[in-house]
Design a protein around this motif. Structure first.
Motif, PDB file in Angstrom:
ATOM      1  N   CYS A 384       0.606  16.491  46.962  1.00  0.00           N
ATOM      2  CA  CYS A 384       1.601  17.064  48.138  1.00  0.00           C
ATOM      3  C   CYS A 384       2.987  16.958  47.321  1.00  0.00           C
ATOM      4  O   CYS A 384       3.711  18.137  47.278  1.00  0.00           O
ATOM      5  N   PHE A 385       3.061  15.942  46.785  1.00  0.00           N
ATOM      6  CA  PHE A 385       4.476  15.602  46.234  1.00  0.00           C
ATOM      7  C   PHE A 385       4.559  16.717  44.997  1.00  0.00           C
ATOM      8  O   PHE A 385       5.582  17.410  44.922  1.00  0.00           O
ATOM      9  N   GLN A 386       3.608  16.758  44.205  1.00  0.00           N
ATOM     10  CA  GLN A 386       3.562  17.647  43.087  1.00  0.00           C
ATOM     11  C   GLN A 386       3.659  19.131  43.346  1.00  0.00           C
ATOM     12  O   GLN A 386       4.269  19.961  42.878  1.00  0.00           O
ATOM     13  N   LEU A 387       3.015  19.528  44.566  1.00  0.00           N
ATOM     14  CA  LEU A 387       3.234  21.134  45.132  1.00  0.00           C
ATOM     15  C   LEU A 387       4.652  21.422  45.522  1.00  0.00           C
ATOM     16  O   LEU A 387       5.215  22.482  45.331  1.00  0.00           O
ATOM     17  N   GLY A 388       5.332  20.337  46.062  1.00  0.00           N
ATOM     18  CA  GLY A 388       6.721  20.455  46.499  1.00  0.00           C
ATOM     19  C   GLY A 388       7.332  20.548  45.209  1.00  0.00           C
ATOM     20  O   GLY A 388       8.274  21.637  45.169  1.00  0.00           O
ATOM     21  N   LEU A 389       7.107  19.942  43.953  1.00  0.00           N
ATOM     22  CA  LEU A 389       8.114  20.132  42.801  1.00  0.00           C
ATOM     23  C   LEU A 389       7.794  21.231  42.185  1.00  0.00           C
ATOM     24  O   LEU A 389       8.685  22.025  41.710  1.00  0.00           O
ATOM     25  N   LYS A 390       6.646  21.935  42.277  1.00  0.00           N
ATOM     26  CA  LYS A 390       6.229  23.236  41.863  1.00  0.00           C
ATOM     27  C   LYS A 390       6.841  24.247  42.637  1.00  0.00           C
ATOM     28  O   LYS A 390       7.537  25.074  41.760  1.00  0.00           O
ATOM     29  N   VAL A 391       6.827  23.985  43.757  1.00  0.00           N
ATOM     30  CA  VAL A 391       7.522  25.162  44.593  1.00  0.00           C
ATOM     31  C   VAL A 391       9.046  25.295  44.150  1.00  0.00           C
ATOM     32  O   VAL A 391       9.751  26.248  43.965  1.00  0.00           O
ATOM     33  N   ALA A 392       9.627  23.932  44.312  1.00  0.00           N
ATOM     34  CA  ALA A 392      11.158  23.719  44.062  1.00  0.00           C
ATOM     35  C   ALA A 392      11.359  24.527  42.701  1.00  0.00           C
ATOM     36  O   ALA A 392      12.515  25.294  42.433  1.00  0.00           O
ATOM     37  N   LYS A 393      10.445  24.289  41.528  1.00  0.00           N
ATOM     38  CA  LYS A 393      10.706  25.250  40.310  1.00  0.00           C
ATOM     39  C   LYS A 393      10.771  26.543  40.319  1.00  0.00           C
ATOM     40  O   LYS A 393      11.428  27.100  39.829  1.00  0.00           O
ATOM     41  N   ASP A 394       9.722  27.030  41.129  1.00  0.00           N
ATOM     42  CA  ASP A 394       9.593  28.348  41.350  1.00  0.00           C
ATOM     43  C   ASP A 394      10.665  29.095  42.219  1.00  0.00           C
ATOM     44  O   ASP A 394      11.296  30.372  41.602  1.00  0.00           O
ATOM     45  N   VAL A 395      11.259  28.347  43.122  1.00  0.00           N
ATOM     46  CA  VAL A 395      12.246  28.963  43.703  1.00  0.00           C
ATOM     47  C   VAL A 395      13.520  28.793  42.915  1.00  0.00           C
ATOM     48  O   VAL A 395      14.242  29.896  42.835  1.00  0.00           O
ATOM     49  N   GLU A 396      13.654  27.721  42.175  1.00  0.00           N
ATOM     50  CA  GLU A 396      14.870  27.858  41.196  1.00  0.00           C
ATOM     51  C   GLU A 396      14.978  28.902  40.017  1.00  0.00           C
ATOM     52  O   GLU A 396      16.009  29.688  40.117  1.00  0.00           O
ATOM     53  N   LYS A 397      13.626  29.501  39.794  1.00  0.00           N
ATOM     54  CA  LYS A 397      13.644  30.519  38.885  1.00  0.00           C
ATOM     55  C   LYS A 397      13.942  31.795  39.694  1.00  0.00           C
ATOM     56  O   LYS A 397      14.569  32.860  39.275  1.00  0.00           O
ATOM     57  N   LEU A 398      13.423  31.792  40.864  1.00  0.00           N
ATOM     58  CA  LEU A 398      13.888  32.951  41.681  1.00  0.00           C
ATOM     59  C   LEU A 398      15.249  33.317  42.191  1.00  0.00           C
ATOM     60  O   LEU A 398      15.833  34.230  41.892  1.00  0.00           O
ATOM     61  N   CYS A 399      15.977  31.969  42.103  1.00  0.00           N
ATOM     62  CA  CYS A 399      17.487  32.188  42.432  1.00  0.00           C
ATOM     63  C   CYS A 399      18.009  32.562  41.267  1.00  0.00           C
ATOM     64  O   CYS A 399      19.298  32.910  41.004  1.00  0.00           O
ATOM     65  N   GLY A 400      17.359  32.348  40.111  1.00  0.00           N
ATOM     66  CA  GLY A 400      18.166  32.771  38.813  1.00  0.00           C
ATOM     67  C   GLY A 400      19.114  31.770  38.321  1.00  0.00           C
ATOM     68  O   GLY A 400      20.211  32.268  37.970  1.00  0.00           O
TER      69      GLY A 400
END
Ligand code: FEO
Length: 400
Positions: A384-400
């Protein structure tokens, strides 16, 4: 009995004559925790004009407030800017009481009013850009189709630099103050965003176009008199700027984690995902559906960059509260999000796939979800922790 209800002066020639609904908590599925107002306005021109009416139970309050300024029978014109029942529901009774010379609406408004109210009288359809002389003052109409019904229009009172904006720029907020500058800004921003997220979000692209069109018209506007909540008479750039950014749905590092749980396993997963999100630089907002209404979740999604939805499996289905939220959100068409699904299950575990399916239908970018059997242990919580990390990384990319 209705004597205590007085009009409130907005300008030399315009009065607020609406109603305050302190007790409403459910506005077609939207939790109105602070109640609402139905704003109607009286223009004291040579041709006295009433702009909109109120929800039917408040008709006598409207007429009492009008009577504090003028005998309602002196009203010559009634303008209906929007046919939804919270503004037109008492139109029939008001017409009976007032007997105006003419009733005006947009062409779509005329059609909608006929279909809603089965009115046995003529309604004059006005065109986009058309002006109506009130004698010493004049109204110009501006169609705002699909913001948020086909019939919506604005009415602009040039001599007072006043825009009657109908639902736009409004909010569900019952207060003793009638003007936005008298109310705490954080309340205005939250309730304005909540109104936008729950009513106008599907029409964001049209809001952006409308703001551009109004900007190009370069109308001097000193006052925005909307049909719910406070009237804007100072710092109009604030609400117009908020509308611009809400319509854009620009993502932020906020990630809404919303879920329901049967025996706390899915809740435990949510908490571990939140830890991963924090470690990845995101700001999770945990919203268990047992204590958060769908409309409050929609409000938080408005400026979020991520949406993480958790559901246990109950009788081969996602949890009912999660289904309720997803159907509601699907209609609102949120954009610019990274999403994923998670949940604990006992033996069949269909819920996570079903949530994913709904998110796919909403055309939201998906991160691979996670389903775990029964109670998550240390290793499972690390996933679960790793899933949270992955989502955070993708959101960071989305935010540019
Ligand atoms: Fe406030 Fe669309 O009615």
């Amino acid at each position: 009995m209705d004597k205590p209800f007085k009009a409130i002066k907005v300008t030399d020639n315009v009065y607020w004559v609406g109603a305050i609904d302190w007790g409403i908590r459910d506005f077609h599925g939207y939790l109105t925790e602070r109640g609402t107002t139905y704003n109607a306005f009286l223009v004291m021109a040579d041709k006295i004009t009433l702009i909109d009416t109120v929800k039917p139970p408040f008709r006598s309050e409207l007429l009492a407030r009008i009577s504090s300024v003028v005998d309602p029978k002196e009203i010559s014109y009634v303008v209906s800017n929007h046919a939804e029942m919270d503004h037109s529901g008492s139109l029939v009774e008001v017409i009976d009481a007032v007997k105006p010379e003419k009733v005006f609406a947009s062409s779509m408004g005329r059609k909608a009013l006929k279909e809603h109210l089965h009115l046995d009288r003529e309604i004059v359809a006005v065109k986009d850009g058309e002006s109506l002389s009130l004698g010493n003052l004049s109204l110009t109409f501006l169609e705002t189709r699909m913001i948020h019904w086909p019939d919506n229009m604005f009415s602009y009172l040039a001599e007072e630099k006043l825009l009657f904006s109908q639902d736009a720029f409004g909010m569900h907020l019952a207060t003793s103050q009638r003007f936005a500058d008298e109310i705490d800004e954080s309340i205005l921003e939250y309730e304005g965003a909540k109104y936008f997220a729950n009513i106008l979000l599907p029409f964001s692209a049209l809001v952006t176009k409308l703001l551009k069109k109004v900007g190009e018209l370069d109308l001097p506007i000193d006052i925005i008199a909307c049909d719910h909540g406070p009237i804007w008479r100072e710092d109009l750039g604030k609400i117009i700027g908020w509308y611009g950014s809400w319509a854009e749905q620009k993502p932020t590092m906020k990630v809404v984690v919303t879920f329901d749980t049967m025996w706390h396993s899915t809740a435990k997963m949510a908490e571990a995902i939140a830890e991963g999100l924090i470690a990845g630089g995101a700001q999770p907002k945990l919203m268990p559906l047992k204590s958060n209404h769908r409309s409050n979740v929609a409000t938080e999604v408005l400026d979020a960059g991520g949406l993480v939805i958790g559901s246990p499996t109950l009788n081969n289905n996602m949890y009912p509260t999660v289904a309720d939220l997803l159907f509601y959100l699907k209609g609102l068409k949120p954009k610019n999000l990274v999403a994923t699904a998670f949940g604990s299950y006992g033996w069949s575990g269909e819920a996570v796939g079903q949530v994913r399916g709904m998110l796919e239908e909403m055309k939201i970018d998906l991160v691979e979800g996670l389903r775990l059997k029964f109670v998550p242990d240390g290793g499972a919580l690390e996933q679960c922790f790793q899933l949270g990390l992955k989502v955070a990384k993708d959101v960071e990319k989305l935010c540019g």
